[in-house]
Write a protein that holds these residues in place. Structure first.
Motif, PDB file in Angstrom:
ATOM      1  N   THR A  30      48.694  -8.319  47.959  1.00  0.00           N
ATOM      2  CA  THR A  30      47.907  -7.598  48.972  1.00  0.00           C
ATOM      3  C   THR A  30      46.959  -8.557  49.689  1.00  0.00           C
ATOM      4  O   THR A  30      46.803  -8.497  50.916  1.00  0.00           O
ATOM      5  CB  THR A  30      47.108  -6.453  48.327  1.00  0.00           C
ATOM      6  OG1 THR A  30      48.017  -5.562  47.652  1.00  0.00           O
ATOM      7  CG2 THR A  30      46.329  -5.671  49.367  1.00  0.00           C
ATOM      8  N   LEU A  31      46.330  -9.451  48.929  1.00  0.00           N
ATOM      9  CA  LEU A  31      45.444 -10.459  49.527  1.00  0.00           C
ATOM     10  C   LEU A  31      46.227 -11.369  50.469  1.00  0.00           C
ATOM     11  O   LEU A  31      45.757 -11.699  51.571  1.00  0.00           O
ATOM     12  CB  LEU A  31      44.777 -11.290  48.425  1.00  0.00           C
ATOM     13  CG  LEU A  31      43.870 -12.446  48.891  1.00  0.00           C
ATOM     14  CD1 LEU A  31      42.716 -11.922  49.732  1.00  0.00           C
ATOM     15  CD2 LEU A  31      43.343 -13.231  47.686  1.00  0.00           C
ATOM     16  N   LEU A  32      47.434 -11.742  50.044  1.00  0.00           N
ATOM     17  CA  LEU A  32      48.288 -12.603  50.868  1.00  0.00           C
ATOM     18  C   LEU A  32      48.628 -11.907  52.190  1.00  0.00           C
ATOM     19  O   LEU A  32      48.541 -12.511  53.271  1.00  0.00           O
ATOM     20  CB  LEU A  32      49.567 -12.939  50.096  1.00  0.00           C
ATOM     21  CG  LEU A  32      50.293 -14.245  50.402  1.00  0.00           C
ATOM     22  CD1 LEU A  32      49.353 -15.436  50.309  1.00  0.00           C
ATOM     23  CD2 LEU A  32      51.456 -14.424  49.443  1.00  0.00           C
ATOM     24  N   LEU A  33      49.002 -10.636  52.113  1.00  0.00           N
ATOM     25  CA  LEU A  33      49.314  -9.868  53.326  1.00  0.00           C
ATOM     26  C   LEU A  33      48.085  -9.751  54.238  1.00  0.00           C
ATOM     27  O   LEU A  33      48.186  -9.905  55.454  1.00  0.00           O
ATOM     28  CB  LEU A  33      49.804  -8.469  52.942  1.00  0.00           C
ATOM     29  CG  LEU A  33      51.221  -8.370  52.368  1.00  0.00           C
ATOM     30  CD1 LEU A  33      51.458  -6.987  51.781  1.00  0.00           C
ATOM     31  CD2 LEU A  33      52.266  -8.671  53.430  1.00  0.00           C
ATOM     32  N   PHE A  34      46.933  -9.505  53.619  1.00  0.00           N
ATOM     33  CA  PHE A  34      45.690  -9.381  54.389  1.00  0.00           C
ATOM     34  C   PHE A  34      45.379 -10.683  55.132  1.00  0.00           C
ATOM     35  O   PHE A  34      45.052 -10.663  56.327  1.00  0.00           O
ATOM     36  CB  PHE A  34      44.535  -9.024  53.446  1.00  0.00           C
ATOM     37  CG  PHE A  34      43.187  -9.060  54.108  1.00  0.00           C
ATOM     38  CD1 PHE A  34      42.775  -8.030  54.944  1.00  0.00           C
ATOM     39  CD2 PHE A  34      42.322 -10.134  53.886  1.00  0.00           C
ATOM     40  CE1 PHE A  34      41.528  -8.072  55.560  1.00  0.00           C
ATOM     41  CE2 PHE A  34      41.080 -10.181  54.502  1.00  0.00           C
ATOM     42  CZ  PHE A  34      40.674  -9.140  55.337  1.00  0.00           C
ATOM     43  N   LEU A  35      45.502 -11.807  54.452  1.00  0.00           N
ATOM     44  CA  LEU A  35      45.216 -13.110  55.071  1.00  0.00           C
ATOM     45  C   LEU A  35      46.177 -13.406  56.214  1.00  0.00           C
ATOM     46  O   LEU A  35      45.765 -13.855  57.288  1.00  0.00           O
ATOM     47  CB  LEU A  35      45.306 -14.221  54.023  1.00  0.00           C
ATOM     48  CG  LEU A  35      44.204 -14.268  52.959  1.00  0.00           C
ATOM     49  CD1 LEU A  35      44.523 -15.332  51.919  1.00  0.00           C
ATOM     50  CD2 LEU A  35      42.850 -14.526  53.589  1.00  0.00           C
ATOM     51  N   ILE A  36      47.454 -13.141  55.998  1.00  0.00           N
ATOM     52  CA  ILE A  36      48.466 -13.475  57.007  1.00  0.00           C
ATOM     53  C   ILE A  36      48.288 -12.630  58.267  1.00  0.00           C
ATOM     54  O   ILE A  36      48.411 -13.130  59.384  1.00  0.00           O
ATOM     55  CB  ILE A  36      49.889 -13.310  56.425  1.00  0.00           C
ATOM     56  CG1 ILE A  36      50.145 -14.401  55.364  1.00  0.00           C
ATOM     57  CG2 ILE A  36      50.945 -13.391  57.522  1.00  0.00           C
ATOM     58  CD1 ILE A  36      51.392 -14.194  54.528  1.00  0.00           C
ATOM     59  N   PHE A  37      47.962 -11.360  58.090  1.00  0.00           N
ATOM     60  CA  PHE A  37      47.858 -10.478  59.265  1.00  0.00           C
ATOM     61  C   PHE A  37      46.506 -10.546  59.965  1.00  0.00           C
ATOM     62  O   PHE A  37      46.397 -10.146  61.126  1.00  0.00           O
ATOM     63  CB  PHE A  37      48.184  -9.032  58.859  1.00  0.00           C
ATOM     64  CG  PHE A  37      49.652  -8.798  58.658  1.00  0.00           C
ATOM     65  CD1 PHE A  37      50.525  -8.786  59.731  1.00  0.00           C
ATOM     66  CD2 PHE A  37      50.174  -8.621  57.383  1.00  0.00           C
ATOM     67  CE1 PHE A  37      51.879  -8.580  59.548  1.00  0.00           C
ATOM     68  CE2 PHE A  37      51.536  -8.422  57.192  1.00  0.00           C
ATOM     69  CZ  PHE A  37      52.395  -8.409  58.279  1.00  0.00           C
ATOM     70  N   THR A  38      45.479 -11.064  59.285  1.00  0.00           N
ATOM     71  CA  THR A  38      44.151 -11.118  59.920  1.00  0.00           C
ATOM     72  C   THR A  38      43.806 -12.509  60.444  1.00  0.00           C
ATOM     73  O   THR A  38      42.951 -12.627  61.326  1.00  0.00           O
ATOM     74  CB  THR A  38      43.051 -10.668  58.931  1.00  0.00           C
ATOM     75  OG1 THR A  38      43.109 -11.476  57.745  1.00  0.00           O
ATOM     76  CG2 THR A  38      43.222  -9.203  58.569  1.00  0.00           C
ATOM     77  N   GLU A  39      44.429 -13.547  59.914  1.00  0.00           N
ATOM     78  CA  GLU A  39      44.121 -14.911  60.338  1.00  0.00           C
ATOM     79  C   GLU A  39      45.154 -15.394  61.362  1.00  0.00           C
ATOM     80  O   GLU A  39      46.341 -15.512  61.044  1.00  0.00           O
ATOM     81  CB  GLU A  39      44.104 -15.853  59.129  1.00  0.00           C
ATOM     82  CG  GLU A  39      42.992 -15.582  58.140  1.00  0.00           C
ATOM     83  CD  GLU A  39      41.620 -15.871  58.717  1.00  0.00           C
ATOM     84  OE1 GLU A  39      41.525 -16.687  59.661  1.00  0.00           O
ATOM     85  OE2 GLU A  39      40.639 -15.276  58.235  1.00  0.00           O
ATOM     86  N   HIS A  40      44.711 -15.677  62.572  1.00  0.00           N
ATOM     87  CA  HIS A  40      45.619 -16.095  63.650  1.00  0.00           C
ATOM     88  C   HIS A  40      46.281 -17.444  63.345  1.00  0.00           C
ATOM     89  O   HIS A  40      47.396 -17.699  63.807  1.00  0.00           O
ATOM     90  CB  HIS A  40      44.862 -16.165  64.983  1.00  0.00           C
ATOM     91  CG  HIS A  40      44.478 -14.816  65.512  1.00  0.00           C
ATOM     92  ND1 HIS A  40      45.411 -13.914  66.001  1.00  0.00           N
ATOM     93  CD2 HIS A  40      43.272 -14.193  65.608  1.00  0.00           C
ATOM     94  CE1 HIS A  40      44.795 -12.802  66.380  1.00  0.00           C
ATOM     95  NE2 HIS A  40      43.493 -12.949  66.154  1.00  0.00           N
ATOM     96  N   SER A  41      45.609 -18.286  62.561  1.00  0.00           N
ATOM     97  CA  SER A  41      46.187 -19.595  62.235  1.00  0.00           C
ATOM     98  C   SER A  41      47.403 -19.471  61.312  1.00  0.00           C
ATOM     99  O   SER A  41      48.184 -20.415  61.176  1.00  0.00           O
ATOM    100  CB  SER A  41      45.139 -20.489  61.569  1.00  0.00           C
ATOM    101  OG  SER A  41      44.684 -19.916  60.354  1.00  0.00           O
TER     102      SER A  41
END
Length: 302
Positions: A30-41
Motif C-alpha cells: 500500500t505504501l509502494l502504491l501511495f508513493l508511486i501515484f503521489t510522487e511525479h518523479s
C-alpha cells in the motif's frame, strides 16, 4: 479445509509469522502504491509496472490469508462449494496475471538497457496500460475454464480438503470421477502461461547480459546490472516455490510429506508479497529517498 495436516497442534504458532507477513505485505505494498501515484518523479514505466505488481500482491495474499488465519485461530474450516471455487479461480487468476506482470517488467528492463534512447517512446503510458489489460484478459481466459472443469465433476460425499485454501487439484481430487482432463488442462495451461513467461524472461535477460557485457565501462556495466537486481530477486522468489508446489502436487506422490507441501504453499502466498516491497525499497534508490521523506515528514507532523 483442515489447514496443515499433521500440524494441527502448531496452527496457532504457525499463524503468528503468517499473520505478521500478511500485515507487512498489506502495509508495504500500500505504501509502494501511495508513493508511486503521489510522487511525479516515480511516474516512469518501471514504477507503473511495480505498482501493478504491488496491487496483485495485495490481492494474492488477501484471497487466501484471512480464511487461512480463521482456520488456524478458530478452526473455522467450513466453506461452501461456490465460495471454494471462487477462491480457486481468483487464486489462479492473480497468479497468472502476476506472472505476466513479471514478464512485462523484464521487457521494461530489456528496453531500458538495450534501447535507452527509445525507452520513453516505446513504453508510453498507453502501451503500459494495454500491457496491463492484456495480462488480465489472458489470465481470465486461461483460468475461467477451471471453474467449468470442477463443476462438471461428480462428488460422492468427500468434503475434506487437506489444505488451507482451495486450489484446482485440491477440489478435483474430491471427485469420484476421472480427473485426467483436469490434470491435462492444468499442465497445458501452466505451459502456455507461466512456463512461456519464464522462457521469455530468460530470453530477455540473456539479451540484456549480451548488451551489458559489450559496454566498455565497468562502472556503467555494474550500474546497468544493479537496475535488474531487484527484479531478478522478485522473479526467483515468485517462481521457485510456485514450480515446486506445481510439480509436487502432480508428480511428487508420497516422496514429499503432505504437511511440508501445504506449509510451503501457505508461505508462498504471503512471503513474496511481504518481501517484494522490501526488496524494491532496498534496491531502488528513488523509492528509498521517497520513503525517508514520508517518514521524516510524519515525524515533523507528530
Amino acid at each position: 479445509m483442515i489447514g496443515i495436516p499433521g500440524l494441527e497442534d502448531a496452527h496457532t504458532w504457525i499463524s503468528i509469522p503468517i499473520c505478521s507477513m500478511y500485515i507487512v505485505a498489506l502495509v508495504g505494498n500500500t505504501l509502494l502504491l501511495f508513493l508511486i501515484f503521489t510522487e511525479h518523479s516515480l511516474h516512469e514505466p518501471m514504477y507503473y509496472f511495480l505498482s501493478m505488481l504491488a496491487l496483485s500482491d495485495i490481492f494474492l495474499s488477501t484471497v487466501t490469508t484471512p480464511k487461512m488465519l480463521a482456520i488456524f485461530w478458530f478452526q473455522d474450516g467450513g466453506i461452501s462449494f461456490g465460495s471454494c471455487v471462487s477462491q480457486m479461480f481468483f487464486l489462479h487468476f492473480i497468479f497468472v496475471a502476476e506472472s505476466a506482470i513479471l514478464l512485462a517488467m523484464a521487457f521494461d528492463r530489456y528496453v531500458a538497457i538495450c534501447y535507452p534512447l527509445r525507452y520513453t517512446t516505446i513504453l508510453t503510458p498507453s502501451v503500459i496500460g494495454k500491457m496491463g489489460i492484456a495480462s488480465v484478459i489472458r489470465s481470465f481466459f486461461i483460468c475461467f475454464p477451471l471453474v467449468f472443469l470442477v463443476y462438471r465433476l461428480t462428488y460422492c460425499g468427500k468434503n475434506i480438503i487437506h489444505h488451507s485454501y482451495c486450489e484446482h487439484m485440491g477440489i478435483a481430487k474430491l471427485s469420484c470421477d476421472s480427473i485426467k482432463i483436469n490434470i491435462y488442462y492444468g499442465v497445458v495451461a501452466a505451459l502456455c502461461s507461466t512456463c512461456l513467461d519464464v522462457v521469455l524472461i530468460i530470453i530477455s535477460y540473456s539479451l540484456i547480459l549480451c548488451t551489458v557485457f559489450r559496454i566498455p565501462s565497468q562502472e556503467t556495466r555494474l550500474k546497468a546490472l544493479s537496475t535488474c537486481g531487484s527484479h531478478v530477486c522478485v522473479i526467483l522468489l515468485f517462481y521457485t516455490p510456485a514450480f515446486f508446489s506445481f510439480f509436487a502436487h502432480r508428480f511428487g506422490g508420497h516422496s514429499i510429506p503432505l504437511h511440508v507441501h501445504i506449509l510451503l504453499a501457505n508461505l508462498y502466498v504471503v512471503v513474496p508479497p511481504a518481501l517484494n516491497p522490501i526488496i524494491y525499497g532496498v534496491k531502488t534508490k528513488k523509492i528509498q529517498e521517497k520513503v525517508i521523506q514520508v517518514f521524516s515528514l510524519s515525524k515533523k507532523l507528530c
